[in-house]
Design a protein around this motif. Structure first.
Motif, PDB file in Angstrom:
ATOM      1  N   VAL A  47      13.204-129.168   4.154  1.00 61.94           N
ATOM      2  CA  VAL A  47      12.266-128.081   4.439  1.00 61.94           C
ATOM      3  C   VAL A  47      12.632-127.438   5.777  1.00 61.94           C
ATOM      4  O   VAL A  47      12.863-128.141   6.761  1.00 61.94           O
ATOM      5  CB  VAL A  47      10.810-128.596   4.524  1.00 61.94           C
ATOM      6  CG1 VAL A  47       9.845-127.462   4.848  1.00 61.94           C
ATOM      7  CG2 VAL A  47      10.398-129.293   3.235  1.00 61.94           C
ATOM      8  N   LEU A  48      12.678-126.096   5.800  1.00 57.85           N
ATOM      9  CA  LEU A  48      12.902-125.344   7.033  1.00 57.85           C
ATOM     10  C   LEU A  48      11.712-124.417   7.259  1.00 57.85           C
ATOM     11  O   LEU A  48      11.300-123.688   6.352  1.00 57.85           O
ATOM     12  CB  LEU A  48      14.191-124.522   6.959  1.00 57.85           C
ATOM     13  CG  LEU A  48      15.486-125.294   6.682  1.00 57.85           C
ATOM     14  CD1 LEU A  48      16.680-124.339   6.674  1.00 57.85           C
ATOM     15  CD2 LEU A  48      15.703-126.414   7.700  1.00 57.85           C
ATOM     16  N   VAL A  49      11.184-124.434   8.480  1.00 57.66           N
ATOM     17  CA  VAL A  49      10.005-123.640   8.834  1.00 57.66           C
ATOM     18  C   VAL A  49      10.415-122.545   9.813  1.00 57.66           C
ATOM     19  O   VAL A  49      11.107-122.806  10.799  1.00 57.66           O
ATOM     20  CB  VAL A  49       8.916-124.537   9.472  1.00 57.66           C
ATOM     21  CG1 VAL A  49       7.748-123.700   9.972  1.00 57.66           C
ATOM     22  CG2 VAL A  49       8.433-125.582   8.461  1.00 57.66           C
ATOM     23  N   PHE A  50       9.983-121.326   9.515  1.00 57.08           N
ATOM     24  CA  PHE A  50      10.259-120.169  10.361  1.00 57.08           C
ATOM     25  C   PHE A  50       8.906-119.609  10.814  1.00 57.08           C
ATOM     26  O   PHE A  50       8.200-118.958  10.032  1.00 57.08           O
ATOM     27  CB  PHE A  50      11.027-119.097   9.590  1.00 57.08           C
ATOM     28  CG  PHE A  50      12.299-119.587   8.931  1.00 57.08           C
ATOM     29  CD1 PHE A  50      13.525-119.416   9.544  1.00 57.08           C
ATOM     30  CD2 PHE A  50      12.260-120.227   7.699  1.00 57.08           C
ATOM     31  CE1 PHE A  50      14.696-119.864   8.946  1.00 57.08           C
ATOM     32  CE2 PHE A  50      13.415-120.672   7.086  1.00 57.08           C
ATOM     33  CZ  PHE A  50      14.643-120.496   7.710  1.00 57.08           C
ATOM     34  N   LYS A  51       8.531-119.902  12.044  1.00 56.50           N
ATOM     35  CA  LYS A  51       7.215-119.521  12.533  1.00 56.50           C
ATOM     36  C   LYS A  51       7.153-118.047  12.916  1.00 56.50           C
ATOM     37  O   LYS A  51       8.011-117.542  13.638  1.00 56.50           O
ATOM     38  CB  LYS A  51       6.825-120.376  13.746  1.00 56.50           C
ATOM     39  CG  LYS A  51       6.664-121.857  13.451  1.00 56.50           C
ATOM     40  CD  LYS A  51       5.452-122.133  12.581  1.00 56.50           C
ATOM     41  CE  LYS A  51       4.146-121.823  13.290  1.00 56.50           C
ATOM     42  NZ  LYS A  51       2.969-122.087  12.431  1.00 56.50           N
ATOM     43  N   GLN A  52       6.142-117.376  12.400  1.00 57.57           N
ATOM     44  CA  GLN A  52       5.780-116.024  12.850  1.00 57.57           C
ATOM     45  C   GLN A  52       6.934-115.016  12.751  1.00 57.57           C
ATOM     46  O   GLN A  52       7.099-114.157  13.612  1.00 57.57           O
ATOM     47  CB  GLN A  52       5.251-116.080  14.289  1.00 57.57           C
ATOM     48  CG  GLN A  52       4.000-116.933  14.458  1.00 57.57           C
ATOM     49  CD  GLN A  52       2.785-116.332  13.765  1.00 57.57           C
ATOM     50  OE1 GLN A  52       2.251-115.344  14.229  1.00 57.57           O
ATOM     51  NE2 GLN A  52       2.398-116.918  12.635  1.00 57.57           N
ATOM     52  N   LEU A  53       7.701-115.094  11.675  1.00 54.44           N
ATOM     53  CA  LEU A  53       8.763-114.107  11.465  1.00 54.44           C
ATOM     54  C   LEU A  53       8.206-112.775  10.969  1.00 54.44           C
ATOM     55  O   LEU A  53       8.771-111.721  11.231  1.00 54.44           O
ATOM     56  CB  LEU A  53       9.775-114.621  10.439  1.00 54.44           C
ATOM     57  CG  LEU A  53      10.869-115.566  10.905  1.00 54.44           C
ATOM     58  CD1 LEU A  53      11.850-115.809   9.772  1.00 54.44           C
ATOM     59  CD2 LEU A  53      11.603-115.039  12.125  1.00 54.44           C
TER      60      LEU A  53
END
Length: 282
Positions: A47-53
């Motif tokens: 899992v990869l999380v991209f915050k507030q893109l």
């Protein structure tokens, strides 16, 4: 003309067994120069999380294409971006299908080649609940006792789409059941342990898994439910609490996922794109 050299992929581990948070800017991610590193890390971490893109739909499609190709939704052709919502005002045609997303599953078990992964971007938050949970089935398999690995090696499991619907509607009418079976793309026989072309192994589980071929129903159920319990336990589990603008990507070939319950009429909305599959079940 000034030239810009992009920094390498920047990531922070979320938990030892699952998940990384990507720290690069949207511009760096959309450049395509980090594609190889992102795909490699996705397989490693699940899992990869991209915050507030705050991806727009066009940006999310471009990002998905850069990572290996944007596939259309199974059964919903010509939809590059699919709205994920149980609110019938938003997604009338797919609500019954999406109810199954509240239970642990892998996408594409009815396909010869399952989707490689998916990307969700949060657009509207629920009034309560609605986290998305993930479980790393690579790491869970790796940690199984050797006697368990020997016991399940070579087992085959029948998967059907209609079995997943029984999780949310355990007493369907005959009409409902017939509709699920008609639209459910038949059934597939899949390995319980998937040996990937990389050499790694993962567990193939989820709510479409109906029974283990050749075993009594009691033993089959204990194996499937017992392995799911292990795979979704704390070391291998990550729950993402959404903020508007977050994007999360997961490796569908080795990661279970589910949505936590929420008010179906609250307007909760995520936009999904899916990564083209490149490896058949084996």
């Amino acid at each position: 003309m000034a030239t810009t050299t992009l920094s390498r992929l920047k990531a922070e581990q979320i938990k030892p067994m699952i998940g990384s948070c990507i720290l690069n800017t949207k511009e760096e991610l959309l450049s395509g120069e980090l594609t190889g590193a992102i795909n490699e890390l996705l397989e490693q971490r699940g899992v990869l999380v991209f915050k507030q893109l705050h991806f727009t739909d066009d940006e999310q499609i471009a990002f998905t294409n850069a990572l290996g190709g944007n596939a259309t939704e199974i059964g919903y052709q010509n939809k590059a971006v699919f709205p994920i919502s149980l609110d019938r005002r938003i997604n009338q045609e797919a609500v019954e299908y999406l109810k199954g997303s509240l239970f642990w599953h892998i996408d594409g078990t009815m396909n010869d080649v399952p989707v490689r992964g998916s990307i969700l971007t949060s657009k509207v938050l629920p009034t309560w609940g609605g986290n998305t949970e993930f479980a790393n089935c690579y790491a869970a398999y790796d940690d199984l006792p050797e006697e368990t690995k020997a016991r399940i090696e070579g087992l085959r499991v029948v998967h059907t789409m209609w079995a997943s619907q029984l999780y949310h509607t355990p007493e369907p009418t005959l009409k409902q059941l017939s509709d699920w079976q008609t639209r459910g793309q038949g059934k597939r026989e899949l390995p319980l342990v998937w040996k990937h072309k990389s050499g790694r192994k993962s567990l193939v589980l989820g709510n479409t898994a109906q029974y283990v071929i050749g075993l009594e129903p009691e033993e089959s159920a204990c194996i499937l439910h017992g392995l799911r319990e292990v795979a979704t336990s704390e070391p291998y589990h990550y729950s993402h609490e959404w903020e508007v603008g977050d994007s999360v990507m997961w490796d569908n070939t080795g990661t279970l996922h589910r949505a936590m319950p929420y008010d179906p009429d609250c307007g909760r909305l995520l936009h999904r794109t899916i990564l083209q599959g490149d490896e058949p079940f084996a």
